[in-house]
Design a protein around this motif. Sequence first.
Motif, PDB file in Angstrom:
ATOM      1  N   MET A   1     -17.285 100.516  50.825  1.00  0.00           N
ATOM      2  CA  MET A   1     -16.221 101.092  51.619  1.00  0.00           C
ATOM      3  C   MET A   1     -16.771 102.073  52.651  1.00  0.00           C
ATOM      4  O   MET A   1     -16.256 102.154  53.756  1.00  0.00           O
ATOM      5  CB  MET A   1     -15.229 101.774  50.676  1.00  0.00           C
ATOM      6  CG  MET A   1     -14.022 102.284  51.366  1.00  0.00           C
ATOM      7  SD  MET A   1     -13.028 100.922  51.965  1.00  0.00           S
ATOM      8  CE  MET A   1     -11.534 101.741  52.319  1.00  0.00           C
ATOM      9  N   TRP A   2     -17.825 102.801  52.261  1.00  0.00           N
ATOM     10  CA  TRP A   2     -18.400 103.767  53.199  1.00  0.00           C
ATOM     11  C   TRP A   2     -19.011 103.079  54.402  1.00  0.00           C
ATOM     12  O   TRP A   2     -19.086 103.668  55.480  1.00  0.00           O
ATOM     13  CB  TRP A   2     -19.426 104.648  52.499  1.00  0.00           C
ATOM     14  CG  TRP A   2     -18.770 105.688  51.638  1.00  0.00           C
ATOM     15  CD1 TRP A   2     -18.678 105.680  50.286  1.00  0.00           C
ATOM     16  CD2 TRP A   2     -18.092 106.861  52.080  1.00  0.00           C
ATOM     17  NE1 TRP A   2     -17.988 106.785  49.855  1.00  0.00           N
ATOM     18  CE2 TRP A   2     -17.618 107.536  50.949  1.00  0.00           C
ATOM     19  CE3 TRP A   2     -17.841 107.401  53.335  1.00  0.00           C
ATOM     20  CZ2 TRP A   2     -16.911 108.726  51.025  1.00  0.00           C
ATOM     21  CZ3 TRP A   2     -17.140 108.599  53.411  1.00  0.00           C
ATOM     22  CH2 TRP A   2     -16.674 109.236  52.262  1.00  0.00           C
TER      23      TRP A   2
ATOM     24  N   VAL B   1     -16.278 102.655  56.899  1.00  0.00           N
ATOM     25  CA  VAL B   1     -15.955 103.947  57.499  1.00  0.00           C
ATOM     26  C   VAL B   1     -16.990 104.308  58.552  1.00  0.00           C
ATOM     27  O   VAL B   1     -16.649 104.742  59.657  1.00  0.00           O
ATOM     28  CB  VAL B   1     -15.872 105.039  56.404  1.00  0.00           C
ATOM     29  CG1 VAL B   1     -15.731 106.414  57.020  1.00  0.00           C
ATOM     30  CG2 VAL B   1     -14.721 104.751  55.454  1.00  0.00           C
TER      31      VAL B   1
ATOM     32  N   LEU C   1      -9.709 107.065  56.949  1.00  0.00           N
ATOM     33  CA  LEU C   1     -10.350 106.442  55.795  1.00  0.00           C
ATOM     34  C   LEU C   1     -11.212 107.427  55.025  1.00  0.00           C
ATOM     35  O   LEU C   1     -11.294 107.356  53.795  1.00  0.00           O
ATOM     36  CB  LEU C   1     -11.178 105.241  56.247  1.00  0.00           C
ATOM     37  CG  LEU C   1     -10.394 104.016  56.696  1.00  0.00           C
ATOM     38  CD1 LEU C   1     -11.340 102.948  57.227  1.00  0.00           C
ATOM     39  CD2 LEU C   1      -9.541 103.466  55.569  1.00  0.00           C
ATOM     40  N   ILE C   2     -11.855 108.351  55.739  1.00  0.00           N
ATOM     41  CA  ILE C   2     -12.651 109.369  55.057  1.00  0.00           C
ATOM     42  C   ILE C   2     -11.753 110.211  54.155  1.00  0.00           C
ATOM     43  O   ILE C   2     -12.084 110.475  52.991  1.00  0.00           O
ATOM     44  CB  ILE C   2     -13.388 110.265  56.075  1.00  0.00           C
ATOM     45  CG1 ILE C   2     -14.526 109.477  56.729  1.00  0.00           C
ATOM     46  CG2 ILE C   2     -13.926 111.522  55.407  1.00  0.00           C
ATOM     47  CD1 ILE C   2     -15.187 110.202  57.885  1.00  0.00           C
ATOM     48  N   TYR C   3     -10.592 110.621  54.655  1.00  0.00           N
ATOM     49  CA  TYR C   3      -9.685 111.438  53.852  1.00  0.00           C
ATOM     50  C   TYR C   3      -9.056 110.643  52.700  1.00  0.00           C
ATOM     51  O   TYR C   3      -8.736 111.208  51.662  1.00  0.00           O
ATOM     52  CB  TYR C   3      -8.596 112.056  54.723  1.00  0.00           C
ATOM     53  CG  TYR C   3      -9.108 113.225  55.519  1.00  0.00           C
ATOM     54  CD1 TYR C   3      -9.572 114.364  54.885  1.00  0.00           C
ATOM     55  CD2 TYR C   3      -9.139 113.183  56.901  1.00  0.00           C
ATOM     56  CE1 TYR C   3     -10.056 115.449  55.602  1.00  0.00           C
ATOM     57  CE2 TYR C   3      -9.616 114.258  57.638  1.00  0.00           C
ATOM     58  CZ  TYR C   3     -10.082 115.383  56.974  1.00  0.00           C
ATOM     59  OH  TYR C   3     -10.560 116.436  57.679  1.00  0.00           O
ATOM     60  N   ARG C   4      -8.882 109.340  52.888  1.00  0.00           N
ATOM     61  CA  ARG C   4      -8.319 108.517  51.813  1.00  0.00           C
ATOM     62  C   ARG C   4      -9.333 108.307  50.692  1.00  0.00           C
ATOM     63  O   ARG C   4      -8.955 108.211  49.535  1.00  0.00           O
ATOM     64  CB  ARG C   4      -7.884 107.152  52.340  1.00  0.00           C
ATOM     65  CG  ARG C   4      -6.636 107.170  53.191  1.00  0.00           C
ATOM     66  CD  ARG C   4      -5.438 107.464  52.383  1.00  0.00           C
ATOM     67  NE  ARG C   4      -5.101 106.306  51.563  1.00  0.00           N
ATOM     68  CZ  ARG C   4      -4.075 106.254  50.762  1.00  0.00           C
ATOM     69  NH1 ARG C   4      -3.264 107.272  50.684  1.00  0.00           N
ATOM     70  NH2 ARG C   4      -3.836 105.197  50.048  1.00  0.00           N
ATOM     71  N   ILE C   5     -10.613 108.232  51.036  1.00  0.00           N
ATOM     72  CA  ILE C   5     -11.653 107.996  50.030  1.00  0.00           C
ATOM     73  C   ILE C   5     -11.932 109.270  49.248  1.00  0.00           C
ATOM     74  O   ILE C   5     -12.092 109.249  48.039  1.00  0.00           O
ATOM     75  CB  ILE C   5     -12.935 107.458  50.694  1.00  0.00           C
ATOM     76  CG1 ILE C   5     -12.695 106.063  51.236  1.00  0.00           C
ATOM     77  CG2 ILE C   5     -14.086 107.449  49.712  1.00  0.00           C
ATOM     78  CD1 ILE C   5     -13.850 105.510  52.026  1.00  0.00           C
ATOM     79  N   VAL C   6     -12.005 110.384  49.967  1.00  0.00           N
ATOM     80  CA  VAL C   6     -12.357 111.662  49.312  1.00  0.00           C
ATOM     81  C   VAL C   6     -11.157 112.255  48.677  1.00  0.00           C
ATOM     82  O   VAL C   6     -10.509 112.098  47.884  1.00  0.00           O
ATOM     83  CB  VAL C   6     -12.887 112.676  50.347  1.00  0.00           C
ATOM     84  CG1 VAL C   6     -13.110 114.024  49.718  1.00  0.00           C
ATOM     85  CG2 VAL C   6     -14.144 112.160  50.975  1.00  0.00           C
TER      86      VAL C   6
END
Length: 64
Positions: A1-2, A5, A59-64
């Motif tokens: 996923m990263w 991103v 996406l960064i905020y959804r993953i973290v």
Amino acid sequence: MWLFVAIFVVLGLVGTISPRASWVLSNWWKVEGDAQPSSISLVLYRIGGIVFLLVGIFLIYRIV
């Protein structure tokens, strides 16, 4: 996923900072000689870069 991103963020930064470079990267195989993008094309590539950057940040905020 990263990886996705990172791709979104990098493409967004390139499109936002230098829409001409983004145009060249996406159209290098279509044109011959010294072709230049139109001003509306550069605006659209910059808007696309901003959208990609916003998606990457989201996406960064959804993953973290």
